[in-house]
Design a protein around this motif. Structure first.
Motif, PDB file in Angstrom:
ATOM      1  N   GLY A   1       0.817  -1.204   0.000  1.00 57.46           N
ATOM      2  CA  GLY A   1       0.000   0.000   0.000  1.00 57.46           C
ATOM      3  C   GLY A   1       0.850   1.252   0.000  1.00 57.46           C
ATOM      4  N   ILE A   2       0.162   2.392   0.039  1.00 60.27           N
ATOM      5  CA  ILE A   2       0.825   3.693   0.030  1.00 60.27           C
ATOM      6  C   ILE A   2       0.361   4.489   1.242  1.00 60.27           C
ATOM      7  CG2 ILE A   2       1.049   5.892  -1.202  1.00 60.27           C
ATOM      8  CD1 ILE A   2       0.858   4.395  -3.800  1.00 60.27           C
ATOM      9  N   LEU A   3       1.304   5.093   1.933  1.00 62.49           N
ATOM     10  CA  LEU A   3       1.011   5.957   3.070  1.00 62.49           C
ATOM     11  C   LEU A   3       1.060   7.412   2.605  1.00 62.49           C
ATOM     12  CD1 LEU A   3       0.521   6.293   6.150  1.00 62.49           C
ATOM     13  CD2 LEU A   3       3.016   6.454   6.395  1.00 62.49           C
ATOM     14  N   HIS A   4      -0.069   8.105   2.725  1.00 63.97           N
ATOM     15  CA  HIS A   4      -0.130   9.536   2.393  1.00 63.97           C
ATOM     16  C   HIS A   4       0.141  10.325   3.670  1.00 63.97           C
ATOM     17  CE1 HIS A   4      -2.016   8.783  -1.593  1.00 63.97           C
ATOM     18  NE2 HIS A   4      -2.513   7.724  -0.965  1.00 63.97           N
TER      19      HIS A   4
ATOM     20  N   LEU B   1      11.436   7.165  26.062  1.00 68.38           N
ATOM     21  CA  LEU B   1      10.517   7.945  26.877  1.00 68.38           C
ATOM     22  C   LEU B   1      10.670   7.676  28.367  1.00 68.38           C
ATOM     23  CD1 LEU B   1       7.300   7.612  24.682  1.00 68.38           C
ATOM     24  CD2 LEU B   1       9.024   9.422  24.673  1.00 68.38           C
ATOM     25  N   SER B   2      11.331   6.576  28.721  1.00 71.34           N
ATOM     26  CA  SER B   2      11.539   6.272  30.141  1.00 71.34           C
ATOM     27  C   SER B   2      12.648   7.121  30.754  1.00 71.34           C
ATOM     28  CB  SER B   2      11.877   4.785  30.308  1.00 71.34           C
ATOM     29  OG  SER B   2      13.066   4.452  29.602  1.00 71.34           O
ATOM     30  N   ASP B   3      13.365   7.859  29.947  1.00 74.03           N
ATOM     31  CA  ASP B   3      14.434   8.719  30.448  1.00 74.03           C
ATOM     32  C   ASP B   3      13.807   9.891  31.219  1.00 74.03           C
ATOM     33  OD1 ASP B   3      16.655  10.171  30.987  1.00 74.03           O
ATOM     34  OD2 ASP B   3      17.281  10.430  28.893  1.00 74.03           O
ATOM     35  N   PRO B   4      14.095  10.029  32.517  1.00 75.94           N
ATOM     36  CA  PRO B   4      13.461  11.117  33.292  1.00 75.94           C
ATOM     37  C   PRO B   4      13.901  12.500  32.823  1.00 75.94           C
ATOM     38  CG  PRO B   4      15.163  10.017  34.591  1.00 75.94           C
ATOM     39  CD  PRO B   4      14.998   9.206  33.332  1.00 75.94           C
ATOM     40  N   GLN B   5      15.010  12.598  32.118  1.00 70.04           N
ATOM     41  CA  GLN B   5      15.499  13.888  31.661  1.00 70.04           C
ATOM     42  C   GLN B   5      14.893  14.301  30.314  1.00 70.04           C
ATOM     43  OE1 GLN B   5      19.769  13.702  31.661  1.00 70.04           O
ATOM     44  NE2 GLN B   5      19.909  13.549  33.902  1.00 70.04           N
ATOM     45  N   GLN B   6      14.015  13.452  29.762  1.00 72.33           N
ATOM     46  CA  GLN B   6      13.367  13.796  28.498  1.00 72.33           C
ATOM     47  C   GLN B   6      12.434  14.982  28.708  1.00 72.33           C
ATOM     48  OE1 GLN B   6      13.673  12.945  25.381  1.00 72.33           O
ATOM     49  NE2 GLN B   6      13.770  10.742  25.073  1.00 72.33           N
ATOM     50  N   LYS B   7      12.581  15.981  27.876  1.00 76.66           N
ATOM     51  CA  LYS B   7      11.723  17.148  27.936  1.00 76.66           C
ATOM     52  C   LYS B   7      11.079  17.386  26.585  1.00 76.66           C
ATOM     53  CE  LYS B   7      14.398  19.494  31.554  1.00 76.66           C
ATOM     54  NZ  LYS B   7      15.141  20.738  31.924  1.00 76.66           N
ATOM     55  N   GLN B   8       9.875  17.920  26.649  1.00 78.09           N
ATOM     56  CA  GLN B   8       9.149  18.200  25.405  1.00 78.09           C
ATOM     57  C   GLN B   8       9.864  19.294  24.634  1.00 78.09           C
ATOM     58  OE1 GLN B   8       4.944  18.922  25.902  1.00 78.09           O
ATOM     59  NE2 GLN B   8       4.835  20.028  23.971  1.00 78.09           N
ATOM     60  N   ARG B   9       9.979  19.107  23.321  1.00 82.01           N
ATOM     61  CA  ARG B   9      10.676  20.056  22.450  1.00 82.01           C
ATOM     62  C   ARG B   9       9.732  20.654  21.410  1.00 82.01           C
ATOM     63  NH1 ARG B   9      16.677  18.605  20.922  1.00 82.01           N
ATOM     64  NH2 ARG B   9      17.569  18.373  22.988  1.00 82.01           N
ATOM     65  N   GLY B  10       8.474  20.780  21.737  1.00 82.43           N
ATOM     66  CA  GLY B  10       7.507  21.311  20.801  1.00 82.43           C
ATOM     67  C   GLY B  10       6.552  20.230  20.322  1.00 82.43           C
ATOM     68  N   LYS B  11       5.745  20.572  19.335  1.00 80.96           N
ATOM     69  CA  LYS B  11       4.769  19.646  18.780  1.00 80.96           C
ATOM     70  C   LYS B  11       4.819  19.699  17.258  1.00 80.96           C
ATOM     71  CE  LYS B  11       1.494  20.147  22.661  1.00 80.96           C
ATOM     72  NZ  LYS B  11       1.546  18.742  23.135  1.00 80.96           N
ATOM     73  N   ILE B  12       4.316  18.604  16.667  1.00 80.46           N
ATOM     74  CA  ILE B  12       4.180  18.546  15.229  1.00 80.46           C
ATOM     75  C   ILE B  12       2.827  17.937  14.906  1.00 80.46           C
ATOM     76  CG2 ILE B  12       5.330  16.295  15.033  1.00 80.46           C
ATOM     77  CD1 ILE B  12       6.438  17.230  12.330  1.00 80.46           C
ATOM     78  N   VAL B  13       2.175  18.468  13.885  1.00 78.47           N
ATOM     79  CA  VAL B  13       0.840  18.011  13.477  1.00 78.47           C
ATOM     80  C   VAL B  13       0.950  17.402  12.082  1.00 78.47           C
ATOM     81  CG1 VAL B  13      -1.555  18.684  13.044  1.00 78.47           C
ATOM     82  CG2 VAL B  13      -0.234  19.841  14.844  1.00 78.47           C
ATOM     83  N   VAL B  14       0.491  16.156  11.964  1.00 80.02           N
ATOM     84  CA  VAL B  14       0.525  15.463  10.673  1.00 80.02           C
ATOM     85  C   VAL B  14      -0.822  14.789  10.432  1.00 80.02           C
ATOM     86  CG1 VAL B  14       3.019  15.055  10.684  1.00 80.02           C
ATOM     87  CG2 VAL B  14       1.502  13.376  11.723  1.00 80.02           C
ATOM     88  N   GLU B  15      -1.159  14.589   9.159  1.00 83.38           N
ATOM     89  CA  GLU B  15      -2.334  13.834   8.746  1.00 83.38           C
ATOM     90  C   GLU B  15      -1.867  12.620   7.958  1.00 83.38           C
ATOM     91  OE1 GLU B  15      -4.940  16.351   6.572  1.00 83.38           O
ATOM     92  OE2 GLU B  15      -5.386  17.670   8.291  1.00 83.38           O
ATOM     93  N   LEU B  16      -2.358  11.437   8.365  1.00 84.75           N
ATOM     94  CA  LEU B  16      -1.899  10.181   7.774  1.00 84.75           C
ATOM     95  C   LEU B  16      -3.088   9.414   7.205  1.00 84.75           C
ATOM     96  CD1 LEU B  16       0.572   8.992  10.564  1.00 84.75           C
ATOM     97  CD2 LEU B  16       1.059  10.454   8.601  1.00 84.75           C
ATOM     98  N   THR B  17      -2.877   8.827   6.020  1.00 80.47           N
ATOM     99  CA  THR B  17      -3.871   7.963   5.384  1.00 80.47           C
ATOM    100  C   THR B  17      -3.149   6.778   4.762  1.00 80.47           C
ATOM    101  OG1 THR B  17      -5.200   9.907   4.837  1.00 80.47           O
ATOM    102  CG2 THR B  17      -5.775   7.831   3.741  1.00 80.47           C
ATOM    103  N   PHE B  18      -3.586   5.588   5.137  1.00 80.62           N
ATOM    104  CA  PHE B  18      -3.004   4.379   4.539  1.00 80.62           C
ATOM    105  C   PHE B  18      -3.993   3.797   3.540  1.00 80.62           C
ATOM    106  CE2 PHE B  18      -2.641  -0.359   4.773  1.00 80.62           C
ATOM    107  CZ  PHE B  18      -1.500  -0.443   3.981  1.00 80.62           C
ATOM    108  N   ASP B  19      -3.567   3.686   2.281  1.00 77.59           N
ATOM    109  CA  ASP B  19      -4.379   3.118   1.205  1.00 77.59           C
ATOM    110  C   ASP B  19      -3.738   1.815   0.733  1.00 77.59           C
ATOM    111  OD1 ASP B  19      -6.283   5.128   1.170  1.00 77.59           O
ATOM    112  OD2 ASP B  19      -5.121   6.392  -0.191  1.00 77.59           O
ATOM    113  N   PRO B  20      -4.281   0.662   1.122  1.00 79.46           N
ATOM    114  CA  PRO B  20      -3.738  -0.616   0.621  1.00 79.46           C
ATOM    115  C   PRO B  20      -4.123  -0.816  -0.831  1.00 79.46           C
ATOM    116  CG  PRO B  20      -5.658  -1.027   1.985  1.00 79.46           C
ATOM    117  CD  PRO B  20      -5.396   0.447   2.073  1.00 79.46           C
TER     118      PRO B  20
END
Length: 573
Positions: free
Chosen positions: A290-293, A400-419
């Motif tokens: 398939g193809i991932l859009h 993600l289990s690293d206690p020193q992990q800090k958020q570095r912002g966000k990203i917004v994506v739209e995904l569609t999988f067409d087999p």
């Protein structure tokens, strides 16, 4: 008189035995043996039809059919290994049969079912010849002619109520001509991913090359019996409580017909039994399904990486397990909340295991680009043909289990999988826990005009008898819709093997279009006329669109004997 008679009998018996042994010894030592005549050996051409018909079933296949090869070395190998194979096979039978026996224990007053003796005997199966087929597919197909007249010792004990019932299998005979296919061939030991078995109903027994100087009438007679039907044949004796029940009138024929009918339903070609050898993850490279859009919408609250308190972000995205270069968005200068709204297409091979990798970088004019953050999206979270929007937190790494992990912002994506259409039924729901089925090419009738986006896969397997005038360092070039792709160069060979796949994502089927493929030789050093053409071919893609796939060897134009082996697929969404 009674005593005298008994005495004479004893004396006569005591004298007669030594006298008889002495006379027999002298006759054996001093008698002249008669001349032993040599057996009458005659060529096949001198035998009458009835004698020849009686003799034919006993001849090995490599005598009657030149397409079958002798495998005496393999029979010797099996003979030497048979004691160990016998034990290994019997252990496997015990292991596989035990769960079946356990299901019946406790039912119908059955107390126990077990093998008292289990041995395949001392006589191994014999291969009377083997035939190997050449195909354009990535597979190896062979047909061995197997005959096994074994002397197994298999005794099954059934404890039912107070009775102990023994069932013994004796005098087992099996004649079969199975087709064994090793496919697909892969670069991982043992070099094939699965083993496919099927029984062939008819075997050609051609013995024309061994007829000698025959007349036309004799030749026509033997040509009329050229084909002999050899259905899978199993013959055995079955004893219950010491009596052979197969001798019951009518039962033997009923059992034989039942076995042939049931075996034919399961394994007679085109029915097959597929035995996986390699795990799908370590076997052949998985086919596209398939193809991932991907639509990269925006990013929010990114880190400040420049001296002036800003960043120049862009996004790199790829699928895990792919060796293709990652896709990139444009660079947004001096923006911590950039908006891209850019669309990409990625080819999916395993939606159950693959993940979408998103990396956000700060573009720098000099030096390495700084990583602003990253995130992963497992494709198994997607539902086919449904567009889903994800707002993802960006982190330095995926731990993600690293206690020193800090958020570095966000990203917004739209995904569609067409087999692809032929694989759509495998992904009717969420992708978590789907079952993979064997691919089937969806064929379209000539009256229907296919439409819609899809993927054109061009696999260049190799070439044969390509020859340059000055050097032989061939590589192949693909030209399609202004896009140019090429294989790696193979040095000093006229029969290169590339096995490289190229992908073209199209919005419409390539009807009435042609793809141009050229084989070129390039001089490895520096000199004049460093490149020269070794031939080319133009392939009409109409048949590919309607049939879904072609696998063929094409003669190269402007080449004396050159051929190129291509496999082209069209997969629609």
């Amino acid at each position: 008189m009674g005593f005298l008679s008994s005495l004479l009998d004893i004396v006569g018996f005591g004298i007669g035995i030594p006298f008889g042994l002495l006379v027999g010894f002298f006759l054996f030592v001093y008698s002249q043996p008669k001349d032993v005549q040599d057996p009458d050996v005659r060529p096949l051409s001198e035998l009458d039809s009835s004698t020849l018909m009686d003799l034919l079933p006993e001849l090995p296949f490599w005598v009657k059919n030149p397409n079958y090869d002798r495998v005496d070395w393999l029979n010797k190998f099996i003979l030497n290994m048979w004691p160990y194979l016998d034990k290994a096979i019997c252990d496997t039978i015990r292991y596989m049969a035990q769960p079946i026996f356990d299901e019946y224990i406790g039912k119908y007053q059955i107390e126990a079912i077990e093998f008292e003796k289990l041995s395949l005997g001392t006589l191994p199966p014999i291969l009377h010849g083997i035939k190997v087929y050449e195909t354009n597919e990535k597979e190896l197909a062979m047909e061995p002619a197997i005959k096994w007249a074994g002397n197994p010792n298999i005794i099954l004990v059934l404890k039912w109520l107070p009775f102990r019932i023994t069932i013994q299998l004796v005098d087992l005979q099996i004649f079969a001509a199975p087709r064994i296919t090793l496919k697909p061939l892969v670069p991982t030991f043992p070099c094939f991913a699965s083993l496919v078995l099927s029984l062939m109903e008819k075997v050609s027994r051609n013995f024309v090359p061994f007829l000698g100087e025959w007349t036309y009438n004799n030749f026509f007679f033997f040509f009329s019996i050229l084909f002999v039907y050899l259905q899978p044949h199993v013959d055995f004796g079955l004893k219950i409580l010491g009596g052979d029940i197969m001798s019951i009138p009518g039962l033997y024929r009923f059992v034989q017909e039942t076995i042939k009918r049931e075996v034919a339903k399961l394994y007679l070609w085109p029915q097959t039994l597929e035995i996986p050898i390699l795990d799908a993850a370590t076997g052949a490279i998985k086919k596209p399904v398939g193809i991932l859009h991907v639509k990269v919408v925006r990013a929010l609250k990114l880190l400040k990486m420049d001296f002036l308190g800003s960043s120049d972000p862009y996004v790199k995205l790829s699928l895990s397990g792919e060796r293709l270069p990652a896709k990139k968005t444009t660079v947004k200068r001096k923006n911590l909340n950039p908006e891209w709204n850019e669309k990409f297409k990625l080819i999916v091979r395993d939606p159950q295991a693959q993940v979408l990798q998103l990396y956000v970088y700060d573009w720098d004019k000099v030096g390495a680009h700084d990583k602003l953050g990253m995130q992963l999206v497992p494709l198994k979270l997607l539902t086919p043909h449904e567009t889903q929007e994800f707002t993802l937190d960006l982190f330095k790494n995926t731990n993600l289990s690293d206690p020193q992990q800090k958020q570095r912002g966000k990203i917004v994506v739209e995904l569609t999988f067409d087999p692809f259409k032929e694989d759509h039924e495998c992904y009717s729901g969420p992708l978590d826990g789907y079952g993979r089925k064997e691919s089937r090419i969806s064929r379209t009738s000539d009256d229907d005009t296919p439409s819609g986006a899809g993927l054109l896969l061009v696999t260049i397997q190799g070439a044969e008898d390509v020859e340059g005038q000055r050097h032989n360092n061939p590589y192949a070039v693909i030209l399609f819709r202004g896009e140019k792709k090429k294989t790696k160069m193979m040095k000093k060979t006229r029969d290169p093997q590339w096995n490289e796949e190229f992908q073209f994502m199209l919005e419409e089927p390539p009807l009435s279009e042609k793809i141009h493929i050229q084989v070129i030789s390039q001089r490895s050093g520096i000199g004049f006329r460093s490149k020269e053409s070794m031939g080319h071919v133009d392939i009409d893609l109409t048949d590919v669109v309607h049939n879904g796939r072609i696998n063929h060897k094409y003669h190269l134009i402007n080449s004396k004997n050159g051929q190129i082996h291509l496999e082209i697929k069209w997969k629609m969404i």
